[in-house]
Design a protein around this motif. Structure first.
Motif, PDB file in Angstrom:
ATOM      1  N   SER A 146       0.811  -1.215   0.000  1.00  9.83           N
ATOM      2  CA  SER A 146       0.000   0.000   0.000  1.00  9.83           C
ATOM      3  C   SER A 146       0.848   1.271   0.000  1.00  9.83           C
ATOM      4  CB  SER A 146      -0.952   0.004   1.201  1.00  9.83           C
ATOM      5  OG  SER A 146      -0.249   0.166   2.417  1.00  9.83           O
ATOM      6  N   ASP A 149       1.471   3.744  -3.216  1.00 12.36           N
ATOM      7  CA  ASP A 149       0.732   4.992  -3.427  1.00 12.36           C
ATOM      8  C   ASP A 149       0.110   5.360  -2.094  1.00 12.36           C
ATOM      9  OD1 ASP A 149      -0.849   7.127  -4.090  1.00 12.36           O
ATOM     10  OD2 ASP A 149      -1.753   6.187  -5.858  1.00 12.36           O
ATOM     11  N   THR A 151      -0.816   8.072  -0.749  1.00  8.68           N
ATOM     12  CA  THR A 151      -1.929   9.020  -0.705  1.00  8.68           C
ATOM     13  C   THR A 151      -3.254   8.322  -0.982  1.00  8.68           C
ATOM     14  OG1 THR A 151      -1.656   9.563  -3.057  1.00  8.68           O
ATOM     15  CG2 THR A 151      -0.448  10.907  -1.467  1.00  8.68           C
ATOM     16  N   LYS A 152      -3.217   7.231  -1.718  1.00  9.12           N
ATOM     17  CA  LYS A 152      -4.438   6.508  -2.070  1.00  9.12           C
ATOM     18  C   LYS A 152      -4.806   5.453  -1.051  1.00  9.12           C
ATOM     19  CE  LYS A 152      -6.508   3.698  -5.757  1.00  9.12           C
ATOM     20  NZ  LYS A 152      -6.315   3.129  -7.112  1.00  9.12           N
ATOM     21  N   TYR A 153      -3.799   4.719  -0.523  1.00 12.56           N
ATOM     22  CA  TYR A 153      -4.088   3.527   0.259  1.00 12.56           C
ATOM     23  C   TYR A 153      -3.965   3.704   1.761  1.00 12.56           C
ATOM     24  CZ  TYR A 153      -4.031   1.047  -4.151  1.00 12.56           C
ATOM     25  OH  TYR A 153      -4.310   0.628  -5.419  1.00 12.56           O
ATOM     26  N   THR A 155      -4.101   6.000   5.361  1.00 12.12           N
ATOM     27  CA  THR A 155      -4.502   7.185   6.102  1.00 12.12           C
ATOM     28  C   THR A 155      -3.757   7.286   7.431  1.00 12.12           C
ATOM     29  OG1 THR A 155      -6.334   5.967   7.113  1.00 12.12           O
ATOM     30  CG2 THR A 155      -6.804   7.183   5.079  1.00 12.12           C
TER      31      THR A 155
END
Length: 339
Positions: A146, A149, A151-153, A155
């Motif tokens: 993860s 990326d 920023t995508k996967y 938090t």
């Protein structure tokens, strides 16, 4: 005359593999063969390698963690490094990613080759029978992927070493003994059925002295006494509910209902065995089966004469001079960087 009182609550051994593990009636477990836990170090004085412990998941019932290793690189270095996700051995019931056994090995490996290592701490049997360990290792691998990326996967729990230094086009998985079994089962059962985040692919896999077994003997394995065979006892302890017992596809990769080895989800594999290891013939058997399966990747095989199971881990951890151990470490290092 003095009376004696029997303590009916005194704990009793309810399950035991002599010299390896004892399970008591109060639920406690003794693991006599465990190596001591050692702390991570930033810039190890002997190798220059840095390590730290990280949390992958704190969600019950799956607290998953890891020790991550970074080679000695300058602060300004922007070169991306291969990522080696490692699963420790120990029959699924003992040892730790944080023990001296694995810390010494991975410090040496990372000092030999510029590669990042994520050494996974997974839940152990008998407190957490399989498939808990398999599930934890799969979740850890997904967590690593993860970061391709972030920023995508992700938090939370972002790991800057992976983000800044990891090359997600060069992801490897590896392990010894039970850890090598985990490697096979990730390649055979997990990837392909559920893609990794970012569609990350596994470039290569290292299986050192893999723990496979079955009811039909291979090579020099004994033809009688399978029920009390050490490897069968370990499997029963680790996965007592496994359908088919010692012929479950997770321990016997050539069981009738096992997935085809032709579908192993990586581009290259390195299989290592040791002559005196009771699992040696199973490792050779697996290597020959992969070659014959129609798998399209590159396969490398290494057999060390006059050595026993995981000698390349034990001898350095016991501070023994071992040219054979360092030879295998160098072969693994070469496998990880020669693409």
């Amino acid at each position: 005359m003095a009376s004696t009182t029997t303590n009916v609550n005194a704990k009793q051994i309810v399950t035991e593999i002599p010299e390896w593990v004892r399970v008591f009636s109060d639920g406690t477990v003794e693991r006599p063969r465990d190596f001591p836990i050692v702390p991570p170090t930033l810039h190890n004085s002997n190798t220059g390698v840095s390590s730290k412990d990280i949390a992958i998941s704190n969600k019950p019932p799956k607290p998953i963690s890891a020790r991550i290793y970074l080679p000695n690189i300058s602060n300004s270095q922007t070169e991306k490094l291969p990522i080696y996700v490692y699963f420790h051995g120990g029959g699924f019931f003992f040892e730790s990613a944080f023990s001296k056994l694995y810390d010494v090995h991975l410090l040496k490996l990372v000092s030999e080759v510029k590669v990042m290592v994520v050494s996974v701490e997974y839940r152990l049997a008998p407190e957490h029978p399989l498939p808990a360990g398999y599930d934890d290792c799969w979740e850890a691998l997904k967590w690593v992927a993860s970061h391709s990326d972030s920023t995508k996967y992700l938090t939370q729990n972002t790991e800057p070493w992976l983000i800044h230094h990891g090359d997600f086009d060069r992801v490897f998985i590896g392990g010894d003994s039970a850890g090598a079994n985990i490697v096979h089962n990730i390649l055979a059962f997990r990837i392909g059925h559920q893609p990794l985040p970012g569609d990350v692919k596994i470039l290569g896999a290292v299986l050192a002295h893999p723990y496979f077994y079955g009811s039909q003997p291979v090579g020099s394995e004994p033809v009688t006494g399978i029920e009390q065979n050490f490897y069968n006892l370990v499997w029963k302890l680790a996965y007592p509910s496994a359908a088919g017992g010692i012929d479950n596809p997770l321990i016997n990769p050539l069981a009738p209902d096992a997935p085809s080895l032709a579908q192993l989800a990586c581009s290259k594999i390195f299989i290592c065995v040791a002559e005196k290891d009771g699992l040696c013939d199973r490792g050779v058997w697996y290597y020959e089966a992969v070659k014959k399966s129609g798998w399209q990747g590159q396969i490398q095989f290494f057999r060390q004469e006059n050595e026993d199971h995981v000698y390349h881990l034990l001898q350095p951890a016991l501070d023994q001079d071992s040219p054979n151990a360092y030879k295998l470490i160098k072969l693994i290092a070469s496998f990880l960087v020669n693409n």
